[in-house]
Structure formats: C-alpha cells, structure tokens
Design a protein around this motif. Structure first.
Motif, mmCIF file in Angstrom:
data_model
loop_
_atom_site.group_PDB
_atom_site.id
_atom_site.type_symbol
_atom_site.label_atom_id
_atom_site.label_comp_id
_atom_site.label_asym_id
_atom_site.label_seq_id
_atom_site.Cartn_x
_atom_site.Cartn_y
_atom_site.Cartn_z
ATOM 1 N N VAL A 59 0.835 -1.195 0.000
ATOM 2 C CA VAL A 59 0.000 0.000 0.000
ATOM 3 C C VAL A 59 0.877 1.255 0.000
ATOM 4 N N LEU A 60 1.926 1.251 0.840
ATOM 5 C CA LEU A 60 2.818 2.412 0.897
ATOM 6 C C LEU A 60 3.546 2.629 -0.426
ATOM 7 N N GLN A 61 3.974 1.545 -1.071
ATOM 8 C CA GLN A 61 4.664 1.659 -2.372
ATOM 9 C C GLN A 61 3.741 2.197 -3.446
ATOM 10 N N GLU A 62 2.469 1.776 -3.407
ATOM 11 C CA GLU A 62 1.515 2.238 -4.414
ATOM 12 C C GLU A 62 1.211 3.723 -4.255
ATOM 13 N N ARG A 63 1.369 4.252 -3.058
ATOM 14 C CA ARG A 63 1.068 5.662 -2.810
ATOM 15 C C ARG A 63 2.215 6.573 -3.227
ATOM 16 N N ARG A 64 3.391 6.015 -3.458
ATOM 17 C CA ARG A 64 4.552 6.838 -3.807
ATOM 18 C C ARG A 64 4.473 7.331 -5.226
#
Length: 191
Positions: A186-191
């Motif tokens: 989820v954090l990677q997709e938000r970058r």
C-alpha cells in the motif's frame, strides 16, 4: 472429565461453536441422520454455548430426526476437555450459513482433524490443500461430504494437510508477516 468418560471408545464427529441459527446445525443434524448406514455407530458431539435459546430448536430437530442418544450436547468446553474433543474427533463439521473466519475450524486442522465446512466459512484453502471438503450449505451436499470423508477419504493425510495449512498460513507469525507485506504494498503504491 465426564465428557471424556462418556465418549471413551466411541467414534464421533465434532461441532464446536455457538449454538446459533447461523451455524447450520439444522442441516448438519439432518445430514447426520441420513448418512450411510454403515456409519450408524458414530455420534455427533455438539460443543458450545446456547445462543438466544436456539438449543431447544436444535434438540427438537434431533428428536424429529430419530437421533436421540446419537447426539451429545456438552455445553461450553475449554482447556483439557476442548483439547480432548479436538484430538479425538474423526471429523470436524461446521455447516454454517455465514462466518467471518471460524477459529474452531483452524483449531481442528491444527489438531490434524479433517474438516467438513460450507463455502460461507470462507476457508477455500481447505479444498485446495485437501484438508477436508468445502460444500454448499445444503443437506444433500453435507450427506455426500460426510459419507466421502468418513468412508473413502484418507483422513490421516487430510489431517496432516490441515495441520500444515494452519502452520503455513494462519499462525500469528504468518498473519503478522502477511499484514506487514500488505502495508508495504500500500505504501509503495502511494509513492
């Protein structure tokens, strides 16, 4: 314990959970009454607390099905009695109409007991890993599942498969790891 004494030397199917309408005891008992005749020595053990007075309805279904004496109600169980039931059951059955993630199914598999569950139990891995059977919440499907698991299936292999499934997917360590991976995604997709 009293329950262990009562079940000594007997073969039994275990239901463990709240005695509630959603748990599908009505269809489990009707299916149990119509299993293959060669299984007539089996007992159904119903372990768990009564919810909203549903136990009286379940006892009526037992009586109407001609099963008095073949279905034992233990009430709530814990500790050594619960362990005894899980370790000694021939089969664990949860024929629910709706569940989140039923812990009792995972506990049974952790004890190497094959399971018969319905699709609404939300553990499709049971079928994929050959740890038991996943059927529709219907009497005919449950009868077929009970007969197959008790008469034809390699119960020991299914039990081992279930224990392995729980160890690989449902331990706290595995759940924590899966949650951590999901958060990272989820954090990677938000970058």
């Amino acid at each position: 314990s009293e329950i262990e004494d009562l079940l000594q030397g007997k073969r039994f199917i275990l239901f463990l959970g709240r005695i509630a309408k959603v748990k599908g005891l009505d269809i489990l008992i009707k299916a149990f009454a119509n299993m293959d005749r060669s299984l007539s020595d089996l007992i159904l053990v119903v372990a768990g607390p009564d919810e909203d007075g549903y136990l009286s309805s379940v006892k009526q279904i037992v009586a109407d099905s001609g099963l008095n004496g073949r279905v034992i109600f233990t009430g709530s169980v814990s500790g050594n009695t619960k362990r005894y039931l899980l370790k000694n059951a021939r089969l664990f059955a949860l024929t629910s109409y709706g569940e989140g993630l039923p812990m009792a199914v995972l506990e049974a598999m952790a004890c190497s007991v094959p399971v018969l569950i319905t699709h609404p139990c939300n553990i499709p891995e049971v079928a994929r890993c050959h740890a038991g059977m996943v059927v529709e919440p219907q009497v005919s499907a449950i009868i077929a599942g009970l007969n197959y698991l008790l008469l034809q299936a390699d119960k020991q292999q299914m039990g081992e498969n279930g224990k392995k499934l729980v160890a690989e997917k449902f331990t706290w360590q595995q759940v924590a790891r899966q949650t951590q991976l999901l958060c990272q995604q989820v954090l990677q997709e938000r970058r």
